[in-house]
Design a protein around this motif. Structure first.
Motif, PDB file in Angstrom:
ATOM      1  N   TRP A  10      -9.583   6.069   6.776  1.00 44.18           N
ATOM      2  CA  TRP A  10      -9.572   4.922   7.695  1.00 44.18           C
ATOM      3  C   TRP A  10      -9.868   5.367   9.120  1.00 44.18           C
ATOM      4  N   GLN A  67      -4.167  -6.028   6.537  1.00 49.60           N
ATOM      5  CA  GLN A  67      -4.740  -6.105   5.189  1.00 49.60           C
ATOM      6  C   GLN A  67      -3.726  -6.600   4.172  1.00 49.60           C
ATOM      7  N   MET A  68      -2.514  -6.054   4.227  1.00 53.62           N
ATOM      8  CA  MET A  68      -1.504  -6.416   3.227  1.00 53.62           C
ATOM      9  C   MET A  68      -1.024  -7.851   3.439  1.00 53.62           C
ATOM     10  N   ASP A  93       5.461   5.121  -5.170  1.00 52.97           N
ATOM     11  CA  ASP A  93       6.016   5.620  -3.908  1.00 52.97           C
ATOM     12  C   ASP A  93       6.580   4.489  -3.063  1.00 52.97           C
ATOM     13  N   ALA A 125      -3.313  -1.667  10.983  1.00 47.39           N
ATOM     14  CA  ALA A 125      -4.456  -2.155  10.193  1.00 47.39           C
ATOM     15  C   ALA A 125      -4.009  -2.508   8.774  1.00 47.39           C
ATOM     16  N   LEU A 126      -3.139  -1.666   8.218  1.00 44.35           N
ATOM     17  CA  LEU A 126      -2.641  -1.959   6.867  1.00 44.35           C
ATOM     18  C   LEU A 126      -1.806  -3.238   6.866  1.00 44.35           C
ATOM     19  N   LEU A 186       3.814  11.159   9.043  1.00 41.62           N
ATOM     20  CA  LEU A 186       2.975  12.019   8.216  1.00 41.62           C
ATOM     21  C   LEU A 186       1.933  11.245   7.430  1.00 41.62           C
ATOM     22  N   HIS A 187       2.258  10.005   7.065  1.00 41.81           N
ATOM     23  CA  HIS A 187       1.362   9.287   6.169  1.00 41.81           C
ATOM     24  C   HIS A 187       0.398   8.377   6.911  1.00 41.81           C
ATOM     25  N   GLY A 188       0.457   8.391   8.240  1.00 34.77           N
ATOM     26  CA  GLY A 188      -0.537   7.608   8.955  1.00 34.77           C
ATOM     27  C   GLY A 188      -0.118   7.319  10.382  1.00 34.77           C
ATOM     28  N   SER A 189      -1.113   7.008  11.192  1.00 35.67           N
ATOM     29  CA  SER A 189      -0.864   6.705  12.598  1.00 35.67           C
ATOM     30  C   SER A 189      -0.363   5.270  12.734  1.00 35.67           C
ATOM     31  N   PHE A 247       0.858  -1.181   0.000  1.00 36.93           N
ATOM     32  CA  PHE A 247       0.000   0.000   0.000  1.00 36.93           C
ATOM     33  C   PHE A 247       0.891   1.226   0.000  1.00 36.93           C
ATOM     34  N   ARG A 271      -1.746   3.063  14.556  1.00 36.44           N
ATOM     35  CA  ARG A 271      -2.963   2.269  14.484  1.00 36.44           C
ATOM     36  C   ARG A 271      -3.294   1.911  13.023  1.00 36.44           C
ATOM     37  N   TYR A 272      -3.161   2.937  12.175  1.00 38.85           N
ATOM     38  CA  TYR A 272      -3.469   2.750  10.759  1.00 38.85           C
ATOM     39  C   TYR A 272      -2.474   1.783  10.108  1.00 38.85           C
ATOM     40  N   GLU A 307      -2.362   9.158 -10.856  1.00 37.68           N
ATOM     41  CA  GLU A 307      -3.401   9.391  -9.854  1.00 37.68           C
ATOM     42  C   GLU A 307      -4.603  10.150 -10.404  1.00 37.68           C
ATOM     43  N   ARG A 346       1.043   5.605  -1.161  1.00 35.11           N
ATOM     44  CA  ARG A 346       0.167   6.756  -1.397  1.00 35.11           C
ATOM     45  C   ARG A 346      -0.070   6.970  -2.879  1.00 35.11           C
ATOM     46  N   ARG A 347       0.980   6.825  -3.664  1.00 37.76           N
ATOM     47  CA  ARG A 347       0.839   7.016  -5.103  1.00 37.76           C
ATOM     48  C   ARG A 347       1.550   5.881  -5.805  1.00 37.76           C
ATOM     49  N   HIS A 348       1.214   5.690  -7.058  1.00 39.85           N
ATOM     50  CA  HIS A 348       1.925   4.726  -7.873  1.00 39.85           C
ATOM     51  C   HIS A 348       3.425   5.030  -7.808  1.00 39.85           C
TER      52      HIS A 348
END
Lengths: 278, 779
Positions: free
Chosen positions: B774, A261-262, A185, A257-258, A248-251, A179, A253-254, B717, A181-183
């Motif tokens: 999320w 999922q991954m 990254d 969770a990822l 910056l791109h997530g906590s 996962f 916790r997040y 994107e 943020r952009r293709h």
């Protein structure tokens, strides 16, 4: 964003490169594809006295399968790795690296030596329990994947050593999920999963200073099919096992969770990629 | 073929762009390509602290670095007397100084403290590293709605540089009478224009004749010339500003920066030595203007049938450390208060806006100026109102739109809307999008499974081509309502246009050539356009406020018509024909009723310049004319966007499934350029809505200092955009409406609206990232 002064040595062989690094007394840096080093130089975050350019050293771009292990030269480009069929997990992961321009320059050993915990190839090396071959002033040595990555952007390589080749055992089954943020990254979270016989190795990128090998205990022993339930249990175990930080791109916790999922995605893929017995 | 077919108008057709031969083959001429004899390079020393007193600057080490020839600080006699002071006649506006290089204290991390001149940029950066600056730190203020401990400027103890209340009707009474009242508190994310080419300049001063030439990647060369003349105390005629090819601007380059002024001052201190500064991306993210760091506290009242009765708003705009020159700290707050109500009818309105100084990089104009935030705010109220009333959100919008019958409509901020095409845009967008199909797919997924889909809508007005009565900028010392254009027919009959436009890639060279070709009656291929050089063209305020197609286009049309009249008069006299029977098409003069031309424009021009013996009595030599144009008011441009997005509740992943935009560009000069403007601005809007965020930590350090952390959308994107048009010609010579910014206005509202529609969660803070999705779903 202009690099600080350095002197430049274009190496003609591994011995020549190692000698140049030794002469630099620990203040040398290897340049190959330049995809990590050049930005770091431009930001003046690194100040090597000598740049040892190994990009034209012959004989370091081989790809050969021997006894179930892919032996890859240090200078194998991501593009070549993505395009080969001998090691499908490495091929899949390499396709996630950056963009075409980056993949056509960046090298396998460069990515491993740079040791970015969110990069794809360190995770693959660790998932496959691979190793690197290293040349230094006192000869050559082999560093296993579990020992190579020491911390974020830190490897077990000495300042006077260079990676000459990489061993990537080919798993019996594999999966890769990422996962970003952009293709192109760096991963927020990536997961490389590999099964060798009844042993499962799941490695999570982006959640720690090094690619994180999930300690799943007995869960990591599998025989035959991995059921949907088992995938869910393993994914939850992976999420439990990581200890990510907020950024910056997530906590944290997040990211946890990822990770779940991954891991699930990678394992689902793994159940469909069983290699035919040779 | 009839002559008319042979010489079809250039306008309205996608003629090949004149600039593309060089731009697409790598032969553009940008400031960074410029190499002059004896030229040296500049690197700025930038403050690592957000707020602090400068207690010492030691430049000795830098002067010892090989290749370094000079170091300037804020106290250098060449620099110290000068300050940029953005001026406005608005009551209560607090004027403050911005030094070219910091003096006494620094007010944001990244502020230029010293400048090093060296033989090349590498050596200049080596020198910059060797400059030692001592700081005594002060507590920084990063958030515009937090109490300051140490004010940014002494003149404004509460950091408020400007505050204004827009008031119409009786908002409290209207709220009392409302069937439902909705409250929202929203923040929008600081981000910036980030053109491919960062800022760049070369300054050269010739002491013998006191002439300064400044090559600059600016959008506003004439404003730069005027301001430089004032700041540098030079006659304006001694300054030549040249904006060559410029690689994107988006408003970021519509500012005269302290670095620009420092570069010119240093060049004047080093006569005969051209100085070059090409900004890198790290500097750009740190110190070029930012935008959109706003907070909205909103209350709206609706009647039971969905009529919008009242909007009460409190708005904070983070203006950063300095009042941006020359636009002032008012640029965002005043636009926010003036345009908040957008395309909706409203009589009872109260909105207090503030521009608040903080220890962050200054805010400035960025494509859409404040309206991506205000459209987000207004559409959030519409969506909340629809939910509270149980009404369809699109129907609720329709209920309140300004319609053609309402035109001219005086908005509660007293701006006059001349568009009324909102419903036409919305209808066409909804039809193109096929709303019913997407609603069906949405319910199918709800029952059968699959990632939830949400539909988001944004309707907006773009204030374009502002004339003197509605001029951009808050009561500044200049009014940006007019531009000039000179059309010159050369002795060979070909045409050179000296336009006041500037172009940063948006094809103005082509657009102006099309307009002049049609107004004059020559082939597009015979028109060459010069622009961006204050010594060539007479006047143009430049690229901002979606103004150039309207205003410079108007001037080009009028100048073309004027010269056409002169050419026909001369042709009539030469051929002894009645002028009213003559027509100029494709560079040939035709007489009514005759198939063959009676004389060519080339021959008329030859007489005008070279054969005075043939000049009829009363005719002066030459064939040229200059016209100004000012639309007095402006041309509101309507637009509507609607999109379907899917969300993965497990990862927060956002997928854009379909995106439709319909805008009213009035009469379209170049269809591909217009669609390119719309697509590009939607892409930047999506960037702001989903990716781009300049984040400061509590100490005022920029956490997103490289493109590794400041994420801009790439082609990967941005979805395939479906763009449609309605056309209600503007009241100006070419009938156009501006299209430079409209696309940026809706994506915040569309993405946030789609998220709420899909998952039933209201997003109050932008950007809408997977992590935020999320977190909202998994609180």
């Amino acid at each position: 964003m202009k690099c600080p002064p350095f002197s430049y040595h274009r190496a003609t062989s591994v011995d020549d490169a190692v000698a140049a690094l030794a002469a630099a007394g620990g203040e040398g840096k290897i340049l190959a594809g330049g995809q990590s080093l050049v930005p770091v130089l431009a930001l003046r975050l690194a100040r090597p006295d000598v740049i040892v350019d190994v990009d034209r050293v012959p004989g370091l771009d081989g790809l050969e399968l021997r006894d179930g292990v892919l032996h890859a030269g240090a200078l194998v480009r991501h593009l070549a790795l993505a395009g080969q069929a001998l090691h499908p997990l490495a091929a899949e992961a390499a396709r996630w690296i950056g963009h075409t321009a980056i993949r056509s320059r960046g090298t396998l050993a460069g990515s491993l030596a740079h040791a970015d915990p969110a990069a794809e190839l360190p995770a693959v090396l660790r998932a496959c329990d691979g190793a690197v071959h290293v040349a230094g002033p006192s000869g050559t040595r082999r560093i296993g994947a579990d020992d190579l990555f020491v911390g974020a952007l830190q490897s077990a390589l000495e300042d006077t050593e260079m990676i000459t080749g990489v061993e990537l055992p080919v798993p019996d089954a594999w999966g890769f999920a990422e996962f970003a943020r952009r293709h192109g990254d760096f991963a927020v979270v990536s997961v490389a999963a590999a099964r060798f016989g009844d042993r499962l190795r799941v490695v999570v990128g982006g959640v720690a200073g090094v690619p994180h090998l999930v300690d799943a205990g007995d869960l990591a022993t599998v025989d035959g099919e991995i059921s949907e339930d088992r995938v869910a249990i393993l994914a939850a175990a992976a999420a439990d096992d990581v200890d990510p930080a907020d950024d910056l791109h997530g906590s944290a916790r997040y990211r946890r969770a990822l990770t779940e999922q991954m891991t699930a995605r990678a394992l689902e893929q793994l159940t469909t990629t069983v290699r035919e017995p040779a | 073929m009839t002559p008319t077919d042979e010489h079809a108008p250039a306008s309205g057709t996608p003629v090949r762009r004149k600039e593309d031969a060089r731009l697409l083959t790598g032969r553009g001429r940008f400031v960074s390509d410029l190499a002059l004899p004896r030229m040296r390079h500049v690197a700025f020393v930038r403050s690592p602290v957000a707020h602090g007193r400068i207690t010492g600057v030691d430049t000795a080490g830098a002067l010892e670095v090989e290749g370094v020839s000079a170091v300037f600080t804020g106290e250098h006699p060449a620099i110290a007397p000068v300050a940029l002071r953005a001026q406005s006649g608005l009551p209560g506006y607090v004027e403050t100084d911005q030094p070219p290089l910091a003096r006494g204290k620094v007010r944001f991390a990244g502020e230029a403290v010293a400048a090093v001149v060296a033989d090349d940029r590498y050596l200049a950066e080596d020198g910059a590293e060797a400059v030692v600056v001592d700081y005594e730190p002060l507590t920084p203020t990063v958030c515009a709605w937090a109490e300051p401990e140490h004010p940014v400027h002494e003149e404004a103890p509460d950091n408020v540089l400007l505050s204004r209340t827009f008031r119409a009707g009786d908002v409290d009474a209207a709220l009392d009478g409302a069937a439902v009242v909705v409250d929202r508190e929203l923040t929008t994310n600081r981000h910036g224009g980030n053109p491919i080419e960062c800022r760049a300049g070369v300054a050269r001063y010739e002491a013998a004749d006191r002439k300064l030439t400044f090559w600059s990647g600016t959008q506003v060369p004439w404003i730069v010339r005027t301001q430089l003349a004032e700041l540098l105390d030079l006659p304006e005629g001694n300054i030549r500003v040249i904006a060559p090819d410029v690689g994107g601007g988006f408003g970021v380059k519509a500012v005269l920066y302290p670095e620009d002024v420092a570069l010119c001052l240093m060049a004047m201190a080093m006569p005969g030595t051209p100085l070059k500064w090409v900004e890198d991306r790290v500097e750009h993210l740190l110190a070029a203007t930012h935008a959109r760091d706003h907070r909205y506290v909103l209350r709206a009242g609706f009647a039971a049938d969905g009529e919008l009765l009242a909007v009460k708003a409190d708005v904070w705009c983070n203006t950063g450390a300095y009042s941006v020159y020359p636009w002032t700290a008012g640029i965002e707050p005043l636009m926010a208060g003036g345009l908040l109500t957008g395309p909706y009818k409203l009589t009872d309105y109260e909105c207090t806006v503030r521009g608040v100084a903080t220890n962050t990089s200054p805010s400035g104009p960025y494509r859409g100026v404040a309206r991506p935030s205000t459209v987000f705010a207004m559409e959030a109220l519409m969506d909340s109102g629809a939910r509270a009333l149980g009404l369809d959100p699109i129907a609720l919008r329709r209920r309140n739109l300004i319609l053609p019958a309402d035109i001219p409509y005086k908005m509660p901020s007293r701006l006059v809307d001349d568009s009324g095409a909102y419903e036409a845009c919305l209808d066409k967008a909804v039809a193109t999008f096929d709303l019913d199909r997407w609603r069906a797919e949405q319910s199918r997924r709800r029952t059968e499974g699959g990632r939830p889909i949400g539909i988001g809508v944004g309707v907006y007005n773009e204030l374009t081509g502002l004339g003197r009565a509605a001029s951009a900028g808050p009561r500044m010392a200049f009014r940006t309502g007019h531009d000039a254009c000179t059309v010159r027919i050369n002795p060979d009959g070909a045409v050179t246009v000296f336009s006041g436009v500037t172009s940063q890639g948006q094809g103005l060279e082509t657009t102006m050539a099309q307009v002049v070709a049609d107004a004059l009656g020559v082939d597009y291929g015979d028109v060459e356009v010069r622009y961006g050089d204050t010594d060539e063209s007479l006047w143009g305020f430049g690229a901002f406020s979606s103004r150039q197609a309207v205003i410079s286009g108007g001037a080009a049309h009028l100048a073309g018509e004027h010269v056409r009249g002169r050419a026909l008069a001369l042709a009539a006299a030469l051929k002894e024909a009645p002028v009213e029977d003559l027509d100029l098409r494709g560079g040939e003069v035709y007489m009514a009723g005759q198939e063959k031309p009676i004389i060519s424009l080339a021959e008329v021009a030859r007489v005008a310049y070279l054969q005075s013996d043939r000049l009829p009595e009363g005719f002066e030599p030459g064939l040229e004319g200059t016209k100004f144009y000012d639309p007095i008011r402006g041309a509101f441009a309507a637009g509507a966007q609607i999109a379907a997005l899917e969300f993965d509740p497990a990862t927060g992943e956002i997928g854009i499934l379909d995106w439709v935009c319909v805008e009213d560009a009035g009469r379209i000069v170049h269809p591909v350029i217009v669609d390119g403007q719309i697509a590009g601005s939607i892409a930047q809007g999506i960037g702001g809505a989903m990716y781009e965020h300049l984040v400061y930590d509590e100490d005022g350090n920029l956490s997103t200092g490289t493109l590794l952390d400041y994420l801009m959308p790439t082609a990967g994107e941005i979805p395939e955009l479906r763009i449609g048009h309605v056309s209600t010609p503007g009241k100006n010579p070419t009938g156009v409406r501006g299209v430079g910014e409209g696309g940026t206005l809706a994506p915040n509202a569309v993405v946030a609206g789609a998220l709420a529609d899909a998952l039933g969660v209201e997003v109050d803070d932008l950007p809408v990232t997977p992590a935020r999705v999320w977190e909202l779903v998994n609180p």
